[in-house]
Scaffold this motif. Structure first.
Motif, PDB file in Angstrom:
ATOM      1  N   HIS A 131      -2.606  -0.073  -4.036  1.00 34.44           N
ATOM      2  CA  HIS A 131      -2.593   0.811  -2.879  1.00 34.44           C
ATOM      3  C   HIS A 131      -3.513   0.271  -1.790  1.00 34.44           C
ATOM      4  CE1 HIS A 131      -3.384   4.662  -0.645  1.00 34.44           C
ATOM      5  NE2 HIS A 131      -2.095   4.837  -0.883  1.00 34.44           N
ATOM      6  N   ILE A 132      -4.698  -0.181  -2.193  1.00 29.46           N
ATOM      7  CA  ILE A 132      -5.637  -0.770  -1.239  1.00 29.46           C
ATOM      8  C   ILE A 132      -5.104  -2.097  -0.711  1.00 29.46           C
ATOM      9  CG2 ILE A 132      -7.914  -1.868  -1.061  1.00 29.46           C
ATOM     10  CD1 ILE A 132      -9.025   0.373  -2.784  1.00 29.46           C
ATOM     11  N   ALA A 133      -4.560  -2.918  -1.595  1.00 29.24           N
ATOM     12  CA  ALA A 133      -4.036  -4.222  -1.180  1.00 29.24           C
ATOM     13  C   ALA A 133      -2.948  -4.074  -0.120  1.00 29.24           C
ATOM     14  CB  ALA A 133      -3.490  -4.971  -2.397  1.00 29.24           C
ATOM     15  N   ALA A 134      -2.196  -2.973  -0.195  1.00 27.21           N
ATOM     16  CA  ALA A 134      -1.085  -2.762   0.729  1.00 27.21           C
ATOM     17  C   ALA A 134      -1.478  -1.976   1.974  1.00 27.21           C
ATOM     18  CB  ALA A 134       0.056  -2.056   0.005  1.00 27.21           C
ATOM     19  N   GLY A 135      -2.774  -1.690   2.127  1.00 23.91           N
ATOM     20  CA  GLY A 135      -3.233  -1.041   3.344  1.00 23.91           C
ATOM     21  C   GLY A 135      -3.704   0.383   3.191  1.00 23.91           C
ATOM     22  N   GLY A 136      -3.628   0.936   1.986  1.00 23.91           N
ATOM     23  CA  GLY A 136      -4.099   2.293   1.763  1.00 23.91           C
ATOM     24  C   GLY A 136      -5.581   2.334   1.446  1.00 23.91           C
ATOM     25  N   GLN A 137      -6.076   3.518   1.106  1.00 20.02           N
ATOM     26  CA  GLN A 137      -7.492   3.688   0.785  1.00 20.02           C
ATOM     27  C   GLN A 137      -7.740   3.838  -0.712  1.00 20.02           C
ATOM     28  OE1 GLN A 137      -8.588   7.044   3.398  1.00 20.02           O
ATOM     29  NE2 GLN A 137      -9.615   5.570   4.725  1.00 20.02           N
ATOM     30  N   GLY A 138      -6.689   3.758  -1.507  1.00 23.74           N
ATOM     31  CA  GLY A 138      -6.865   3.845  -2.955  1.00 23.74           C
ATOM     32  C   GLY A 138      -6.842   5.255  -3.504  1.00 23.74           C
ATOM     33  N   ALA A 139      -6.864   6.246  -2.633  1.00 22.02           N
ATOM     34  CA  ALA A 139      -6.860   7.642  -3.075  1.00 22.02           C
ATOM     35  C   ALA A 139      -6.521   8.534  -1.881  1.00 22.02           C
ATOM     36  CB  ALA A 139      -8.227   8.020  -3.639  1.00 22.02           C
ATOM     37  N   PRO A 140      -5.981   9.714  -2.173  1.00 18.84           N
ATOM     38  CA  PRO A 140      -5.388  10.099  -3.452  1.00 18.84           C
ATOM     39  C   PRO A 140      -3.996   9.491  -3.616  1.00 18.84           C
ATOM     40  CG  PRO A 140      -5.208  11.907  -1.890  1.00 18.84           C
ATOM     41  CD  PRO A 140      -5.966  10.816  -1.183  1.00 18.84           C
ATOM     42  N   LEU A 141      -3.556   9.376  -4.858  1.00 18.37           N
ATOM     43  CA  LEU A 141      -2.266   8.767  -5.161  1.00 18.37           C
ATOM     44  C   LEU A 141      -1.191   9.788  -5.546  1.00 18.37           C
ATOM     45  CD1 LEU A 141      -3.187   5.570  -7.219  1.00 18.37           C
ATOM     46  CD2 LEU A 141      -2.833   5.805  -4.768  1.00 18.37           C
ATOM     47  N   VAL A 142      -1.490  11.048  -5.372  1.00 17.91           N
ATOM     48  CA  VAL A 142      -0.587  12.076  -5.893  1.00 17.91           C
ATOM     49  C   VAL A 142       0.642  12.312  -5.024  1.00 17.91           C
ATOM     50  CG1 VAL A 142      -2.406  13.304  -7.134  1.00 17.91           C
ATOM     51  CG2 VAL A 142      -1.943  13.888  -4.745  1.00 17.91           C
ATOM     52  N   MET A 143       0.656  11.783  -3.798  1.00 17.99           N
ATOM     53  CA  MET A 143       1.730  12.111  -2.868  1.00 17.99           C
ATOM     54  C   MET A 143       3.114  11.787  -3.413  1.00 17.99           C
ATOM     55  SD  MET A 143       4.112  10.984  -0.474  1.00 17.99           S
ATOM     56  CE  MET A 143       3.712   9.384   0.192  1.00 17.99           C
ATOM     57  N   TYR A 144       3.264  10.588  -3.969  1.00 17.93           N
ATOM     58  CA  TYR A 144       4.571  10.145  -4.432  1.00 17.93           C
ATOM     59  C   TYR A 144       5.105  11.088  -5.503  1.00 17.93           C
ATOM     60  CZ  TYR A 144       8.201   6.789  -5.728  1.00 17.93           C
ATOM     61  OH  TYR A 144       9.396   6.173  -5.970  1.00 17.93           O
ATOM     62  N   THR A 170       7.141   2.135 -11.859  1.00 21.24           N
ATOM     63  CA  THR A 170       6.836   0.712 -11.966  1.00 21.24           C
ATOM     64  C   THR A 170       7.869   0.003 -12.827  1.00 21.24           C
ATOM     65  OG1 THR A 170       4.458   1.064 -11.671  1.00 21.24           O
ATOM     66  CG2 THR A 170       5.115  -0.957 -12.783  1.00 21.24           C
ATOM     67  N   LEU A 171       8.275   0.665 -13.885  1.00 20.39           N
ATOM     68  CA  LEU A 171       9.187   0.032 -14.832  1.00 20.39           C
ATOM     69  C   LEU A 171      10.660   0.238 -14.493  1.00 20.39           C
ATOM     70  CD1 LEU A 171       8.884  -1.630 -17.412  1.00 20.39           C
ATOM     71  CD2 LEU A 171       9.158   0.469 -18.725  1.00 20.39           C
ATOM     72  N   CYS A 172      10.998   1.358 -13.883  1.00 20.82           N
ATOM     73  CA  CYS A 172      12.403   1.761 -13.829  1.00 20.82           C
ATOM     74  C   CYS A 172      12.985   1.942 -12.439  1.00 20.82           C
ATOM     75  CB  CYS A 172      12.588   3.068 -14.594  1.00 20.82           C
ATOM     76  SG  CYS A 172      11.977   3.016 -16.279  1.00 20.82           S
ATOM     77  N   ALA A 173      12.167   1.863 -11.396  1.00 16.31           N
ATOM     78  CA  ALA A 173      12.698   2.115 -10.055  1.00 16.31           C
ATOM     79  C   ALA A 173      13.799   1.127  -9.712  1.00 16.31           C
ATOM     80  CB  ALA A 173      11.582   2.036  -9.026  1.00 16.31           C
ATOM     81  N   THR A 174      14.890   1.634  -9.162  1.00 16.48           N
ATOM     82  CA  THR A 174      16.015   0.788  -8.746  1.00 16.48           C
ATOM     83  C   THR A 174      16.399   1.150  -7.322  1.00 16.48           C
ATOM     84  OG1 THR A 174      17.626   2.367  -9.607  1.00 16.48           O
ATOM     85  CG2 THR A 174      16.925   0.591 -11.076  1.00 16.48           C
ATOM     86  N   GLY A 175      17.040   0.210  -6.643  1.00 15.64           N
ATOM     87  CA  GLY A 175      17.504   0.485  -5.291  1.00 15.64           C
ATOM     88  C   GLY A 175      16.355   0.529  -4.307  1.00 15.64           C
ATOM     89  N   PRO A 176      16.609   0.959  -3.083  1.00 11.15           N
ATOM     90  CA  PRO A 176      15.569   0.991  -2.056  1.00 11.15           C
ATOM     91  C   PRO A 176      14.497   2.017  -2.397  1.00 11.15           C
ATOM     92  CG  PRO A 176      17.598   2.035  -1.274  1.00 11.15           C
ATOM     93  CD  PRO A 176      17.922   1.403  -2.585  1.00 11.15           C
ATOM     94  N   LYS A 177      13.261   1.669  -2.050  1.00 12.19           N
ATOM     95  CA  LYS A 177      12.158   2.585  -2.307  1.00 12.19           C
ATOM     96  C   LYS A 177      12.191   3.720  -1.293  1.00 12.19           C
ATOM     97  CE  LYS A 177       9.023  -0.950  -4.163  1.00 12.19           C
ATOM     98  NZ  LYS A 177       8.902  -0.399  -5.505  1.00 12.19           N
ATOM     99  N   LEU A 178      11.521   4.820  -1.651  1.00 13.22           N
ATOM    100  CA  LEU A 178      11.404   5.914  -0.705  1.00 13.22           C
ATOM    101  C   LEU A 178      10.697   5.422   0.549  1.00 13.22           C
ATOM    102  CD1 LEU A 178      10.244   8.752  -3.116  1.00 13.22           C
ATOM    103  CD2 LEU A 178      12.487   8.518  -2.072  1.00 13.22           C
ATOM    104  N   LYS A 179      11.194   5.809   1.706  1.00 13.91           N
ATOM    105  CA  LYS A 179      10.582   5.386   2.953  1.00 13.91           C
ATOM    106  C   LYS A 179       9.296   6.172   3.178  1.00 13.91           C
ATOM    107  CE  LYS A 179      13.846   2.523   3.958  1.00 13.91           C
ATOM    108  NZ  LYS A 179      13.608   1.063   3.918  1.00 13.91           N
ATOM    109  N   GLY A 237      12.882   7.486  -9.004  1.00 16.68           N
ATOM    110  CA  GLY A 237      13.011   7.912  -7.617  1.00 16.68           C
ATOM    111  C   GLY A 237      13.396   9.374  -7.511  1.00 16.68           C
ATOM    112  N   SER A 238      14.269   9.667  -6.568  1.00 15.27           N
ATOM    113  CA  SER A 238      14.654  11.061  -6.331  1.00 15.27           C
ATOM    114  C   SER A 238      15.462  11.668  -7.474  1.00 15.27           C
ATOM    115  CB  SER A 238      15.455  11.171  -5.029  1.00 15.27           C
ATOM    116  OG  SER A 238      16.604  10.339  -5.080  1.00 15.27           O
ATOM    117  N   SER A 239      15.927  10.836  -8.414  1.00 13.43           N
ATOM    118  CA  SER A 239      16.675  11.364  -9.561  1.00 13.43           C
ATOM    119  C   SER A 239      15.800  11.532 -10.801  1.00 13.43           C
ATOM    120  CB  SER A 239      17.853  10.426  -9.901  1.00 13.43           C
ATOM    121  OG  SER A 239      17.382   9.170 -10.361  1.00 13.43           O
ATOM    122  N   THR A 240      14.494  11.393 -10.639  1.00 14.74           N
ATOM    123  CA  THR A 240      13.571  11.522 -11.769  1.00 14.74           C
ATOM    124  C   THR A 240      13.611  12.934 -12.348  1.00 14.74           C
ATOM    125  OG1 THR A 240      12.069   9.882 -10.816  1.00 14.74           O
ATOM    126  CG2 THR A 240      11.170  11.330 -12.513  1.00 14.74           C
TER     127      THR A 240
END
Length: 404
Positions: A160-173, A377-386, A42-45
């Protein structure tokens, strides 16, 4: 507990993790391999690029992929055969790269594989009422995991598509985690086969941030140059384009696509911007007899126009805007010059430079960002970024493949 789950738990709890990020784009030029050392989430990466290489694809790879790449019809058998073949080819390159970096495969915690995009079709493009957004990347993660003996995450775009996105681009996060600044308004511009950007205003939270495709990057230029000579994969040094003149009529026809009227964020691909699109525009502009040099000069300025129009739309209300460029288009001197000229005419105070200024290799950036997604995917803890549903659904991406 299954030993595989125990190993994942152990990796997630390590202070630092070594993750290999793989990116194979629509340009089909080569496989980007980034060895990253990551800690936190997350933000501490914290992310350190340990080493990086791009391995050029052989002609056999390009020929096999191009047989079905971005085509609405093709051989189902060929597609089926390519799925493991691409993965095994990538695994071979990864094994060689790890050794070249001075590491052993046992040193690596994870591989994050983007795969090879074969077809990308958001609903706004295919317009079939009963079908959703869709995208397909081949290069199955199971084969990579088995042949490298490293846990592999792959097929990131489907969630990303399953959750309502378009599958691209994925670079935002990843762009947000690595490059957001509280004191500088930024646009992260990546010029690959398709050009995309991430909008990073200094004020506001992540709900104000998004990534979007903005039009063709190198894709039509590369496709056209390959019709001139079988030995050319791209216009090296923009030699061909620099010898030509821009045809304004053709430029205006190229800019008529409905894609440009869509609001941000949006996505597209070589399925739209290809040689057929060019030839149709040439006919409409009565420009079918142009020299190769003039066609290339016009295509280059078309890419510059697409990029600058989007930056201006997003940046005209942002003071002291800085644009940081990555991707293969950065190495096209004419394209970068045309972007600078167009930008200086409309947003004269905008600063433009490469991501090197932010201590990130501009050629490695996308591979690094997929390593970062695997880390989340492996290490995120706590609430996700809004985030809003349109830019980045609150999801965990990537399918796990174990080596045995």
């Amino acid at each position: 507990m299954h030993p595989h789950i125990e190993k994942l738990h152990a990796i997630a709890n390590k202070k630092t993790r070594l993750i290999v990020g793989l990116m194979s784009g629509t340009s089909l030029d080569g496989l980007d391999i980034a060895l990253c050392e990551l800690s936190g989430s997350g933000s501490s990466t914290e992310c350190n690029l340990v080493d990086f290489t791009t391995v050029d694809y052989c002609d056999d790879y390009r020929r096999n992929v191009k047989a079905i790449f971005a085509k609405p019809e093709g051989s189902l058998e060929h597609l089926c055969l390519l799925n493991p073949w691409v993965a095994r080819y990538h695994a071979k390159l990864v094994n060689q790269a790890i050794q070249g970096f001075g590491y052993k495969n046992t040193d690596i915690d994870l591989i994050a594989s983007h795969g090879q995009t074969i077809y990308h079709s958001p609903k706004v493009q295919h317009q079939y009422e009963h079908f959703p957004n869709a995208t397909l990347q081949i290069g199955d993660g199971d084969h990579i995991a088995v042949l490298t003996d490293i846990i592999t995450l792959s097929d990131f775009r489907q969630k990303h598509i399953a959750a309502g996105g378009q599958g691209a681009p994925l670079v935002m996060y990843g762009d947000y985690l690595l490059f957001h600044s509280s004191i500088e308004n930024r646009i992260m511009l990546n010029i690959g086969g398709i050009a995309n950007l991430t909008y990073l205003p200094s004020k506001g939270d992540i709900s104000k941030v998004f990534s979007s495709d903005i039009g063709p990057g190198n894709t039509i230029m590369d496709a056209f140059i390959q019709t001139i000579s079988s030995k050319l994969h791209y216009d090296d040094g923009a030699k061909v384009a620099s010898a030509g003149s821009i045809h304004q009529g053709l430029l205006m026809e190229l800019a008529r696509s409905d894609f440009f009227a869509q609001s941000f964020p949006k996505t597209t691909g070589p399925e739209v911007f290809n040689l057929e699109y060019l030839h149709s525009a040439q006919k409409s502009a009565d420009a079918t007899d142009l020299s190769n040099e003039d066609v290339m000069a016009t295509l280059c300025d078309f890419t510059a126009k697409c990029i600058v129009d989007s930056i201006v739309t997003l940046g005209q209300s942002l003071p002291d805007l800085s644009v940081y460029v990555s991707g293969g288009g950065l190495h096209n001197p004419l394209l970068m010059r045309r972007i600078q000229i167009r930008l200086s005419n409309k947003l004269p105070h905008t600063k433009i430079s490469s991501t090197t200024q932010l201590s990130v290799n501009p050629d490695a950036k996308e591979a690094v960002l997929f390593a970062l997604l695997a880390n989340e995917t492996l290490c995120a803890t706590g609430p996700k970024l809004k985030a809003t549903e349109l830019n980045m659904p609150q999801i965990t991406m990537g399918k796990l493949s174990f080596p045995d």
